[in-house]
Design a protein around this motif. Sequence first.
Motif, PDB file in Angstrom:
ATOM      1  N   LEU A 222       0.819  -1.207   0.000  1.00 40.31           N
ATOM      2  CA  LEU A 222       0.000   0.000   0.000  1.00 40.31           C
ATOM      3  C   LEU A 222       0.856   1.262   0.000  1.00 40.31           C
ATOM      4  O   LEU A 222       0.338   2.374   0.076  1.00 40.31           O
ATOM      5  CB  LEU A 222      -0.940   0.002   1.213  1.00 40.31           C
ATOM      6  CG  LEU A 222      -1.979  -1.122   1.269  1.00 40.31           C
ATOM      7  CD1 LEU A 222      -2.850  -0.982   2.497  1.00 40.31           C
ATOM      8  CD2 LEU A 222      -2.833  -1.141   0.001  1.00 40.31           C
ATOM      9  N   ASN A 223       2.180   1.080  -0.097  1.00 32.90           N
ATOM     10  CA  ASN A 223       3.107   2.207  -0.135  1.00 32.90           C
ATOM     11  C   ASN A 223       3.345   2.612  -1.588  1.00 32.90           C
ATOM     12  O   ASN A 223       3.913   1.846  -2.376  1.00 32.90           O
ATOM     13  CB  ASN A 223       4.422   1.818   0.525  1.00 32.90           C
ATOM     14  CG  ASN A 223       5.427   2.957   0.562  1.00 32.90           C
ATOM     15  OD1 ASN A 223       5.157   4.053   0.067  1.00 32.90           O
ATOM     16  ND2 ASN A 223       6.594   2.695   1.141  1.00 32.90           N
ATOM     17  N   PRO A 224       2.926   3.821  -1.987  1.00 23.25           N
ATOM     18  CA  PRO A 224       3.093   4.232  -3.393  1.00 23.25           C
ATOM     19  C   PRO A 224       4.546   4.259  -3.855  1.00 23.25           C
ATOM     20  O   PRO A 224       4.811   4.184  -5.063  1.00 23.25           O
ATOM     21  CB  PRO A 224       2.490   5.645  -3.421  1.00 23.25           C
ATOM     22  CG  PRO A 224       1.645   5.738  -2.202  1.00 23.25           C
ATOM     23  CD  PRO A 224       2.268   4.846  -1.176  1.00 23.25           C
ATOM     24  N   LEU A 225       5.479   4.355  -2.907  1.00 27.05           N
ATOM     25  CA  LEU A 225       6.893   4.414  -3.278  1.00 27.05           C
ATOM     26  C   LEU A 225       7.513   3.036  -3.422  1.00 27.05           C
ATOM     27  O   LEU A 225       8.656   2.903  -3.847  1.00 27.05           O
ATOM     28  CB  LEU A 225       7.667   5.221  -2.226  1.00 27.05           C
ATOM     29  CG  LEU A 225       7.188   6.664  -2.004  1.00 27.05           C
ATOM     30  CD1 LEU A 225       8.017   7.335  -0.919  1.00 27.05           C
ATOM     31  CD2 LEU A 225       7.250   7.456  -3.309  1.00 27.05           C
ATOM     32  N   ASN A 226       6.757   2.001  -3.055  1.00 23.35           N
ATOM     33  CA  ASN A 226       7.260   0.631  -3.141  1.00 23.35           C
ATOM     34  C   ASN A 226       7.077   0.098  -4.561  1.00 23.35           C
ATOM     35  O   ASN A 226       6.072   0.371  -5.218  1.00 23.35           O
ATOM     36  CB  ASN A 226       6.521  -0.254  -2.132  1.00 23.35           C
ATOM     37  CG  ASN A 226       7.168  -1.603  -1.947  1.00 23.35           C
ATOM     38  OD1 ASN A 226       7.308  -2.373  -2.882  1.00 23.35           O
ATOM     39  ND2 ASN A 226       7.565  -1.898  -0.712  1.00 23.35           N
ATOM     40  N   SER A 227       8.052  -0.661  -5.016  1.00 21.77           N
ATOM     41  CA  SER A 227       7.971  -1.214  -6.378  1.00 21.77           C
ATOM     42  C   SER A 227       6.827  -2.214  -6.532  1.00 21.77           C
ATOM     43  O   SER A 227       6.396  -2.499  -7.656  1.00 21.77           O
ATOM     44  CB  SER A 227       9.291  -1.885  -6.755  1.00 21.77           C
ATOM     45  OG  SER A 227       9.587  -2.935  -5.843  1.00 21.77           O
ATOM     46  N   ASN A 228       6.354  -2.780  -5.405  1.00 16.71           N
ATOM     47  CA  ASN A 228       5.250  -3.739  -5.428  1.00 16.71           C
ATOM     48  C   ASN A 228       3.912  -3.081  -5.113  1.00 16.71           C
ATOM     49  O   ASN A 228       2.976  -3.750  -4.693  1.00 16.71           O
ATOM     50  CB  ASN A 228       5.515  -4.874  -4.438  1.00 16.71           C
ATOM     51  CG  ASN A 228       6.687  -5.737  -4.838  1.00 16.71           C
ATOM     52  OD1 ASN A 228       6.865  -6.041  -6.020  1.00 16.71           O
ATOM     53  ND2 ASN A 228       7.508  -6.117  -3.867  1.00 16.71           N
ATOM     54  N   PHE A 229       3.825  -1.775  -5.288  1.00 17.97           N
ATOM     55  CA  PHE A 229       2.601  -1.038  -4.980  1.00 17.97           C
ATOM     56  C   PHE A 229       1.415  -1.609  -5.768  1.00 17.97           C
ATOM     57  O   PHE A 229       1.407  -1.617  -7.005  1.00 17.97           O
ATOM     58  CB  PHE A 229       2.795   0.440  -5.310  1.00 17.97           C
ATOM     59  CG  PHE A 229       1.582   1.287  -5.069  1.00 17.97           C
ATOM     60  CD1 PHE A 229       1.021   1.394  -3.807  1.00 17.97           C
ATOM     61  CD2 PHE A 229       0.986   1.985  -6.120  1.00 17.97           C
ATOM     62  CE1 PHE A 229      -0.100   2.188  -3.585  1.00 17.97           C
ATOM     63  CE2 PHE A 229      -0.133   2.780  -5.916  1.00 17.97           C
ATOM     64  CZ  PHE A 229      -0.673   2.876  -4.641  1.00 17.97           C
ATOM     65  N   LEU A 230       0.449  -2.151  -4.998  1.00 19.09           N
ATOM     66  CA  LEU A 230      -0.782  -2.727  -5.552  1.00 19.09           C
ATOM     67  C   LEU A 230      -0.523  -3.813  -6.589  1.00 19.09           C
ATOM     68  O   LEU A 230      -1.320  -4.020  -7.508  1.00 19.09           O
ATOM     69  CB  LEU A 230      -1.663  -1.633  -6.152  1.00 19.09           C
ATOM     70  CG  LEU A 230      -2.151  -0.530  -5.195  1.00 19.09           C
ATOM     71  CD1 LEU A 230      -3.068   0.439  -5.929  1.00 19.09           C
ATOM     72  CD2 LEU A 230      -2.855  -1.117  -3.984  1.00 19.09           C
ATOM     73  N   LYS A 231       0.594  -4.548  -6.444  1.00 18.80           N
ATOM     74  CA  LYS A 231       0.919  -5.658  -7.341  1.00 18.80           C
ATOM     75  C   LYS A 231       0.703  -6.984  -6.631  1.00 18.80           C
ATOM     76  O   LYS A 231       1.328  -7.253  -5.613  1.00 18.80           O
ATOM     77  CB  LYS A 231       2.365  -5.548  -7.832  1.00 18.80           C
ATOM     78  CG  LYS A 231       2.618  -4.386  -8.784  1.00 18.80           C
ATOM     79  CD  LYS A 231       4.052  -4.392  -9.285  1.00 18.80           C
ATOM     80  CE  LYS A 231       4.288  -3.257 -10.266  1.00 18.80           C
ATOM     81  NZ  LYS A 231       5.704  -3.235 -10.751  1.00 18.80           N
ATOM     82  N   SER A 232      -0.170  -7.780  -7.166  1.00  9.70           N
ATOM     83  CA  SER A 232      -0.468  -9.080  -6.568  1.00  9.70           C
ATOM     84  C   SER A 232       0.671 -10.060  -6.832  1.00  9.70           C
ATOM     85  O   SER A 232       1.240 -10.085  -7.932  1.00  9.70           O
ATOM     86  CB  SER A 232      -1.772  -9.637  -7.135  1.00  9.70           C
ATOM     87  OG  SER A 232      -2.013 -10.930  -6.649  1.00  9.70           O
ATOM     88  N   SER A 233       0.994 -10.859  -5.811  1.00  3.87           N
ATOM     89  CA  SER A 233       2.053 -11.856  -5.963  1.00  3.87           C
ATOM     90  C   SER A 233       1.554 -13.271  -5.678  1.00  3.87           C
ATOM     91  O   SER A 233       2.347 -14.194  -5.554  1.00  3.87           O
ATOM     92  CB  SER A 233       3.215 -11.527  -5.015  1.00  3.87           C
ATOM     93  OG  SER A 233       2.785 -11.536  -3.666  1.00  3.87           O
ATOM     94  N   LYS A 234       0.212 -13.423  -5.550  1.00  5.49           N
ATOM     95  CA  LYS A 234      -0.316 -14.744  -5.213  1.00  5.49           C
ATOM     96  C   LYS A 234      -1.631 -14.971  -5.939  1.00  5.49           C
ATOM     97  O   LYS A 234      -2.460 -14.070  -6.056  1.00  5.49           O
ATOM     98  CB  LYS A 234      -0.534 -14.866  -3.703  1.00  5.49           C
ATOM     99  CG  LYS A 234      -1.098 -16.211  -3.262  1.00  5.49           C
ATOM    100  CD  LYS A 234      -1.218 -16.306  -1.747  1.00  5.49           C
ATOM    101  CE  LYS A 234      -1.764 -17.666  -1.327  1.00  5.49           C
ATOM    102  NZ  LYS A 234      -1.835 -17.784   0.158  1.00  5.49           N
TER     103      LYS A 234
END
Length: 503
Positions: free
Chosen positions: A284-296
């Motif tokens: 949920l961190n907009p600065l994270n590369s995994n922002f709103l990216k599902s991994s499962k």
Amino acid sequence: MIRRLWSFSDRYYILHLTWFAFFLSFVVWFNMAPLATTIQQDLGLTTEQLKVLAICNLALTIPARIVVGMILDRFGPRFVFSALLVLALIPCSIAATATNFNQLVWSSLATGIMGSGFVVGVRMVAEWFPPQEIGFAQGIYGGWGNFGAAAAQFTLPALAVATTFLSNGAVNWRLAVLLTGIVAALYGVVYFLCVEDTPPGKVYQRPQRHGAMPVMSANSFWAMMALDMGMWLSLGILTFPLTQPQIHFLQGWQELLCWGFLAGLFLLQTYKSWQVNREVVGSLNPLNSNFLKSSKTYPSAQRYQFRQIALLSFTYLTNFGAQLAVFSILPMFFEQTFALNRVTAGMLAAISYPFLNLVSRPSGGLISDKSSSRKWTMTLFTAGIGVGFLLMSRINSHWSLPIAIGVTLLCAYFVQAGAGATFSLVPLIKRDITGQIAGIVGAYGNVGSVVYLTVYNFTNTWTLFSTMGVVALICASLCGFFLQEPSASFAENDAIPKVEQSN
């Protein structure tokens, strides 16, 4: 199944023990309402303070159903229902020994938690009955258990009067309230000793993660947050009447503090839900590369559609929410519209809802079991609610009283049968989180009553009925287009059914 209902053996034995546990939880929940005027006279309360107590009695039921649902899925209905009944003795003791208004406020808040008992039995009944019988079993459980509220209305005043010799000739409301807690606590022990969570050889399904409901996609997560927000907003609405000049229980700054507290709880719940579902939601961190990216991605056998829960929550808002709201205003409606005396108007309301519910809610579940489609049963009952309330919105003093009563009974039947049909579907969505699903759907019944009574407070009875009718017709159309038939809806064994794969 109807013939075997009276056998009191195997799963029917569990059903009877469980509906009676629910019955007692509702007796406790509504134990002060029929004694309100006596309590008012004894403690010198104002009418406004009685209204505050009524609001407090509803306030914690909504979040309690969610929390109890999570606890239930983890520890099982046997332990949770028994503990809930035993703990009922605490608020009943506080009320029975109360000497001022503040003590009654605390007891009313705690007693409201007893309304969450409904959720527990839904899971217990679902564990013991196969899908092809689940509607009728849930209908018996809900319809007969709900009668506890009416039983409190009929029996507790008589008990308080009959025991005046123990209180120097005064109406003994304290003993009546205390006895409800004692009986509930004793039955809690009996229930724990006499039931099991599942039939022999069946394993109790528990969720792999605890603390929030697992969802299958990011879209489902945000939909769940929207449902949660609706529940917290309804609690916020309850603070509004507490600030009115005639009640003035809360100052303006205290109301803002309550809203801030509710907002904090919503954010906490959102964070806990994200922790459980972070793989499907992403950061949920907009600065994270995994922002709103599902991994499962869940295997198809574990997947379910959250929109099923959202739709059933909406249906329960339109049926049980309407039932709670209408029953509280129906006596006054008949009294004012047809110039009936208070006793006659009260009897008509009692026949229309508590007594009819003994038959109509089980029949809704039974029709759902026997029909070829639970989806269309739900849709048609909800459409019937819409038509019924739109007809009731036309009732006025020029109507014949028998015709008005007939329309009211017809509408009440659809409302209560619709509630039975709703909970013929709830246990079929995903077995291991049935408690949490029932908690959300059940909570929205209370949300509906809050919303509808708020509409009533700002308008009139005819506007309320029209609103209920339009909302129900909208809900019916949504069910017709988007509600899906669970697979294994009519299976003869206890296989755990799944709905179709979500997007």
